[in-house]
Design an enzyme around this catalytic site. Structure first.
Site, PDB file in Angstrom:
ATOM      1  N   LYS A 224     -37.265  80.293   0.601  1.00  0.00           N
ATOM      2  CA  LYS A 224     -37.977  80.999  -0.479  1.00  0.00           C
ATOM      3  C   LYS A 224     -37.273  80.852  -1.822  1.00  0.00           C
ATOM      4  O   LYS A 224     -36.084  80.544  -1.905  1.00  0.00           O
ATOM      5  CB  LYS A 224     -38.182  82.477  -0.101  1.00  0.00           C
ATOM      6  N   ARG A 258     -38.617  84.665  10.710  1.00  0.00           N
ATOM      7  CA  ARG A 258     -39.701  83.685  10.524  1.00  0.00           C
ATOM      8  C   ARG A 258     -39.145  82.506   9.726  1.00  0.00           C
ATOM      9  O   ARG A 258     -38.659  82.675   8.613  1.00  0.00           O
ATOM     10  CB  ARG A 258     -40.851  84.375   9.772  1.00  0.00           C
TER      11      ARG A 258
HETATM   12  C1  PT1 Z   1     -43.173  86.800   5.369  1.00  0.00           C
HETATM   13  C2  PT1 Z   1     -44.158  85.803   5.115  1.00  0.00           C
HETATM   14  C3  PT1 Z   1     -45.318  85.824   5.943  1.00  0.00           C
HETATM   15  N1  PT1 Z   1     -44.038  84.875   4.145  1.00  0.00           N
HETATM   16  C4  PT1 Z   1     -44.475  87.669   7.118  1.00  0.00           C
HETATM   17  N2  PT1 Z   1     -45.447  86.758   6.939  1.00  0.00           N
HETATM   18  C5  PT1 Z   1     -45.025  83.965   3.948  1.00  0.00           C
HETATM   19  N3  PT1 Z   1     -44.614  88.599   8.116  1.00  0.00           N
HETATM   20  C6  PT1 Z   1     -46.162  84.001   4.768  1.00  0.00           C
HETATM   21  C7  PT1 Z   1     -41.153  82.177  -2.482  1.00  0.00           C
HETATM   22  O1  PT1 Z   1     -40.672  83.097  -3.147  1.00  0.00           O
HETATM   23  O2  PT1 Z   1     -42.074  86.880   4.638  1.00  0.00           O
HETATM   24  N4  PT1 Z   1     -43.362  87.708   6.349  1.00  0.00           N
HETATM   25  N5  PT1 Z   1     -46.295  84.904   5.737  1.00  0.00           N
HETATM   26  C8  PT1 Z   1     -44.884  82.944   2.856  1.00  0.00           C
HETATM   27  N6  PT1 Z   1     -44.903  83.564   1.578  1.00  0.00           N
HETATM   28  C9  PT1 Z   1     -44.012  83.190   0.561  1.00  0.00           C
HETATM   29  C10 PT1 Z   1     -43.639  84.138  -0.396  1.00  0.00           C
HETATM   30  C11 PT1 Z   1     -43.488  81.914   0.496  1.00  0.00           C
HETATM   31  C12 PT1 Z   1     -42.718  83.810  -1.376  1.00  0.00           C
HETATM   32  C13 PT1 Z   1     -42.584  81.569  -0.482  1.00  0.00           C
HETATM   33  C14 PT1 Z   1     -42.170  82.515  -1.427  1.00  0.00           C
HETATM   34  O3  PT1 Z   1     -40.798  81.012  -2.582  1.00  0.00           O
END
Ligand code: PT1
Length: 290
Positions: A224, A258
């Site tokens: 992230k 995850r």
């Molecule tokens: C998570 C999650 C998810 N993240 C759960 N499900 C994502 N339970 C999708 C960045 O800042 O943390 N928990 N499902 C993906 N979402 C992101 C959010 C991907 C922020 C990247 C960023 O780079």
């Protein structure tokens, strides 16, 4: 440690040690330009590879929720995830989760074999609590401030740790009141979802306080942008810092991590578990005094 086993539609997910959830994105950009059927085959092959690498659960998602992502229609999301969930559940006994905010997708995914609902919207969509209560599968409730399109514009909190924890506990309460068994609820602070870098770091530093609320905790930190903000690394160079964040979470009691990088994360978590489990095994000799 009390044995904690989540029943994912008949497939057990044992949480007495930290487990890896493998990320399987089925969005047009993730398995592109091979045509519809090849895309399904490639996604299933990737899922099975993550099972070989030690994933305890595979999380299938058809709607990107990363910052700035656009909404996806119900039909488009169903077309993407349902064939993959069906084929994956045929090919492995490892539980499969569906990453969705839409009750119709939750229903079809569980009919196709999914055993856990992972909802970044914490079942706030109309009918979502009723749907999961009826399906009888566990659910992960995640915290997000705002909506994916705009959530990174101006995140603000008084006390981020308490506010995120109170929100999640209130959602868990609403779920229990709506007929979802307490034992089927997991919580996730939602790293990167409407949070500045400092908010993310504070939440991870104090993750044990979310763990102490009594529900199994799931975290997603893999690759992230908070890593990019702290270390100035592009997304393809974020494996080692992602492992560091995974261990910091597991050390404080997170049960599911995850991640995109299953093999490396599993080794890091297994090592972390070896250290953590010594706390309950008095192997040392008492020291004689006098
Ligand atoms: C998570 C999650 C998810 N993240 C759960 N499900 C994502 N339970 C999708 C960045 O800042 O943390 N928990 N499902 C993906 N979402 C992101 C959010 C991907 C922020 C990247 C960023 O780079």
């Amino acid at each position: 440690m009390n044995p904690l086993i989540l029943d994912c539609a008949g497939r057990p997910l044992e949480l007495s040690r930290p487990r890896v959830m493998g990320i399987l994105n089925v969005t047009p950009d993730s398995f592109s330009d091979g045509g519809e059927f090849l895309a399904i085959d490639m996604a299933v092959a990737r899922g099975l590879q993550m099972v070989e690498e030690g994933a305890a659960i595979i999380d299938v998602g058809g709607e990107s929720t990363r910052p700035g992502a656009a909404d996806v229609s119900i039909d488009a999301e169903l077309d993407r995830v349902i064939p993959v969930i069906e084929a994956l559940c045929d090919a492995t006994d490892v539980p499969v989760s569906v990453d969705t905010r839409k009750p119709a997708v939750m229903q079809a995914a569980v009919a196709a074999g999914a055993g856990l609902v992972n909802d970044v919207y914490a079942l706030q969509a109309d009918g979502a609590i009723d749907m999961v209560a009826g399906l009888g599968v566990p659910v992960c409730l995640m915290h997000m401030q705002g909506a994916p399109g705009t959530m990174q514009d101006d995140p603000h909190y008084g006390d981020v740790v308490n506010e995120v924890g109170d929100f999640l506990q209130a959602r868990a309460g609403a779920c229990i009141a709506g007929g979802i068994a307490r034992e089927r609820i997991l919580l996730d602070p939602g790293f990167g979802f409407g949070k500045t870098t400092d908010h993310n770091l504070l939440l991870l530093q104090a993750l044990h306080r979310l763990v102490s609320r009594g529900f199994p905790v799931l975290v997603g930190l893999s690759r992230k942008s908070l890593i990019g903000k702290v270390l100035g690394l592009p997304v393809d160079k974020r494996l080692y810092p992602s492992l560091s964040l995974a261990v910091i979470a597991a050390w404080q009691g997170a049960r599911i991590i995850r991640t995109h990088d299953v093999h490396a994360t599993r080794e890091a978590l297994d090592m972390c578990h070896a250290v953590m489990s010594m706390a309950t095994q008095a192997l040392y000799e008492p020291v004689e005094t006098g």
